[in-house]
Motif scaffolding. Sequence first.
Motif, mmCIF file in Angstrom:
data_model
loop_
_atom_site.group_PDB
_atom_site.id
_atom_site.type_symbol
_atom_site.label_atom_id
_atom_site.label_comp_id
_atom_site.label_asym_id
_atom_site.label_seq_id
_atom_site.Cartn_x
_atom_site.Cartn_y
_atom_site.Cartn_z
ATOM 1 N N ASN A 149 0.855 -1.178 0.000
ATOM 2 C CA ASN A 149 0.000 0.000 0.000
ATOM 3 C C ASN A 149 0.896 1.236 0.000
ATOM 4 N N PRO A 150 0.926 2.024 -1.089
ATOM 5 C CA PRO A 150 1.822 3.189 -1.152
ATOM 6 C C PRO A 150 1.492 4.277 -0.131
ATOM 7 N N THR A 151 0.258 4.312 0.344
ATOM 8 C CA THR A 151 -0.126 5.328 1.319
ATOM 9 C C THR A 151 0.423 4.995 2.695
ATOM 10 N N THR A 152 0.248 3.745 3.122
ATOM 11 C CA THR A 152 0.694 3.338 4.457
ATOM 12 C C THR A 152 2.083 2.722 4.453
ATOM 13 N N MET A 153 2.587 2.342 3.260
ATOM 14 C CA MET A 153 3.873 1.654 3.094
ATOM 15 C C MET A 153 3.907 0.343 3.890
ATOM 16 N N GLN A 154 2.798 -0.366 3.845
ATOM 17 C CA GLN A 154 2.698 -1.679 4.458
ATOM 18 C C GLN A 154 2.589 -2.744 3.375
ATOM 19 N N ILE A 155 3.360 -3.838 3.515
ATOM 20 C CA ILE A 155 3.227 -4.975 2.606
ATOM 21 C C ILE A 155 1.889 -5.654 2.875
ATOM 22 N N THR A 156 1.091 -5.839 1.825
ATOM 23 C CA THR A 156 -0.243 -6.418 1.990
ATOM 24 C C THR A 156 -0.355 -7.824 1.403
ATOM 25 N N GLY A 157 0.712 -8.316 0.786
ATOM 26 C CA GLY A 157 0.673 -9.664 0.243
ATOM 27 C C GLY A 157 1.956 -10.017 -0.468
ATOM 28 N N THR A 158 2.150 -11.296 -0.710
ATOM 29 C CA THR A 158 3.301 -11.799 -1.463
ATOM 30 C C THR A 158 2.790 -12.749 -2.529
ATOM 31 N N ILE A 159 3.225 -12.559 -3.757
ATOM 32 C CA ILE A 159 2.796 -13.424 -4.858
ATOM 33 C C ILE A 159 3.807 -14.551 -5.026
ATOM 34 N N ASP A 160 3.326 -15.763 -5.017
ATOM 35 C CA ASP A 160 4.177 -16.944 -5.136
ATOM 36 C C ASP A 160 4.708 -17.044 -6.563
ATOM 37 N N MET A 161 6.027 -16.869 -6.709
ATOM 38 C CA MET A 161 6.656 -16.914 -8.022
ATOM 39 C C MET A 161 7.436 -18.206 -8.257
ATOM 40 N N SER A 162 7.260 -19.192 -7.390
ATOM 41 C CA SER A 162 8.066 -20.415 -7.465
ATOM 42 C C SER A 162 7.885 -21.143 -8.799
ATOM 43 N N SER A 163 6.718 -21.016 -9.418
ATOM 44 C CA SER A 163 6.479 -21.708 -10.685
ATOM 45 C C SER A 163 7.307 -21.132 -11.833
ATOM 46 N N THR A 164 7.869 -19.938 -11.644
ATOM 47 C CA THR A 164 8.671 -19.314 -12.711
ATOM 48 C C THR A 164 10.139 -19.727 -12.637
ATOM 49 N N HIS A 165 10.556 -20.320 -11.528
ATOM 50 C CA HIS A 165 11.978 -20.645 -11.326
ATOM 51 C C HIS A 165 12.412 -21.800 -12.214
ATOM 52 N N LYS A 166 13.645 -21.714 -12.711
ATOM 53 C CA LYS A 166 14.246 -22.793 -13.490
ATOM 54 C C LYS A 166 15.423 -23.349 -12.702
ATOM 55 N N ALA A 167 15.466 -24.660 -12.563
ATOM 56 C CA ALA A 167 16.460 -25.305 -11.711
ATOM 57 C C ALA A 167 17.889 -24.980 -12.111
ATOM 58 N N ALA A 168 18.127 -24.757 -13.407
ATOM 59 C CA ALA A 168 19.489 -24.477 -13.890
ATOM 60 C C ALA A 168 19.962 -23.083 -13.496
ATOM 61 N N SER A 169 19.061 -22.240 -13.025
ATOM 62 C CA SER A 169 19.406 -20.848 -12.709
ATOM 63 C C SER A 169 20.034 -20.753 -11.321
ATOM 64 N N VAL A 170 21.249 -21.290 -11.192
ATOM 65 C CA VAL A 170 21.918 -21.316 -9.884
ATOM 66 C C VAL A 170 22.500 -19.962 -9.506
ATOM 67 N N GLY A 171 22.718 -19.091 -10.492
ATOM 68 C CA GLY A 171 23.223 -17.755 -10.189
ATOM 69 C C GLY A 171 22.149 -16.852 -9.641
ATOM 70 N N GLY A 172 20.914 -17.173 -9.944
ATOM 71 C CA GLY A 172 19.802 -16.391 -9.433
ATOM 72 C C GLY A 172 18.820 -15.991 -10.509
ATOM 73 N N ASP A 173 17.590 -15.750 -10.097
ATOM 74 C CA ASP A 173 16.567 -15.188 -10.967
ATOM 75 C C ASP A 173 16.510 -13.683 -10.687
ATOM 76 N N TYR A 174 16.290 -12.892 -11.713
ATOM 77 C CA TYR A 174 16.183 -11.447 -11.539
ATOM 78 C C TYR A 174 14.884 -10.961 -12.155
ATOM 79 N N TYR A 175 14.104 -10.237 -11.367
ATOM 80 C CA TYR A 175 12.863 -9.642 -11.850
ATOM 81 C C TYR A 175 13.175 -8.233 -12.338
ATOM 82 N N LEU A 176 12.918 -7.979 -13.622
ATOM 83 C CA LEU A 176 13.373 -6.729 -14.247
ATOM 84 C C LEU A 176 12.297 -6.152 -15.148
ATOM 85 N N GLY A 177 11.731 -5.042 -14.755
ATOM 86 C CA GLY A 177 10.740 -4.362 -15.568
ATOM 87 C C GLY A 177 9.338 -4.859 -15.315
ATOM 88 N N MET A 178 8.380 -3.927 -15.227
ATOM 89 C CA MET A 178 7.002 -4.319 -14.973
ATOM 90 C C MET A 178 6.045 -3.295 -15.574
#
Length: 403
Positions: A149-178
């Motif tokens: 919430n940008p007004t209160t600056m409180q986290i109101t939820g977390t979206i499960d992104m585990s289905s996007t992960h690829k096992a070979a990505s040992v260096g890390g996944d990076y979320y870029l641009g939205m």
Amino acid sequence: MKKQLIGLTALGIIMLTNYSCKKTETPVPVNTNKANYALSVTGGNYPNQTTYLFGSNLFPTGSVGTGNAAELTSSGQMYKYGTNVYINTFGAPATLRKYEFDEAGKPKQTGSFSVPGLKTFGTVDFISETEAYAASNGYGGIPKLVKFNPTTMQITGTIDMSSTHKAASVGGDYYLGMVHRDNNLFMGITYTNASGDPLYDSVFVAVIDKVAGTVTKVLADGRSGEMWTGGSDASFSPPTLVKDANNDIYVMGFASNGKPSGVLKIKNGTTDFDASYFFNLNTATGKPCLGLYYFGSGQVFTMRYADAVAYPFDLDASYNPLAAAEYYKIDLTAKTSLGNIAPTLPKLFGVSTFMTKWDNEKIYFNAPAATSNAVYSYQLSNGTVKKEFELSAGQCNGFTKLN
């Protein structure tokens, strides 16, 4: 006659009273300290860097210092939504701070939130005064996408992104641009190997149902490579996903693993890449490019690297800083390059560039060069480029009008 004299006398008194009132009116004082513009500047060399956030009553001119600034340790990124600015600095935990400017024109922190274990945010996208999304990253870590919430600056939820992960990505996944459209978020993902290099030779975009809070699918297209910058409508960095006036989404892919830098499209009403559209930027400009700055009415820009050695992290073969980027104007419809918008500018550090617009007259952009840092304007009516002001403390990473 007596009544007429009384009437004239009364009228004279009223006129005299009104004149006296007008003459003694006190003008409303103007607050010359009020911040009408906000700037963010990062100075120093990694890892000893400082980010300065400060305001200006008048449009900046000449050489601009950092007086009255809030100082934050490390490099920073600025976002703007409404009349507030937000700052994210590099270093665990990933923290986003909200600021407003007080009557003295000094930035005042009014809230913040953190995501433990991660070091920065790849992108922040604002939907409304009560809904926004922040994607946090960290080398080797598991990134998170949080709703807040940008007004209160409180986290109101977390979206499960585990289905996007690829096992070979040992260096890390990076979320870029939205970017958001309808009930969906579209977010770029880059997968890396143990050395931190791009793992695949495709562009990846996650499609997220923001109402349900779930990942619908991950798009992949092998006509270009994995992206390396983020950005959103609120940010001051090279964007990789932009939405045009027709609600078509354009996605910037980077040159890597033998693939050219290029632009793909997700047409309005669909959630897949348009197989019939691809804009090869290497072919059009002769060199690899990063960033997709869209302002409508044919005003689209990118950063072209005159020296491909520096692409895309502004480093030479020995990992020393190398400025080699140039602002180029491009045509997304004709898939052509319209050339360098300011050939007399020095070569720039492309990853640190931004472009912003708040009226129908000019686009403002920064020019982070090897020996200078300045903000320029681009006249929309005729393409004239003008130097507006210099920054004495370092690279500008945010400049906006507050109201």
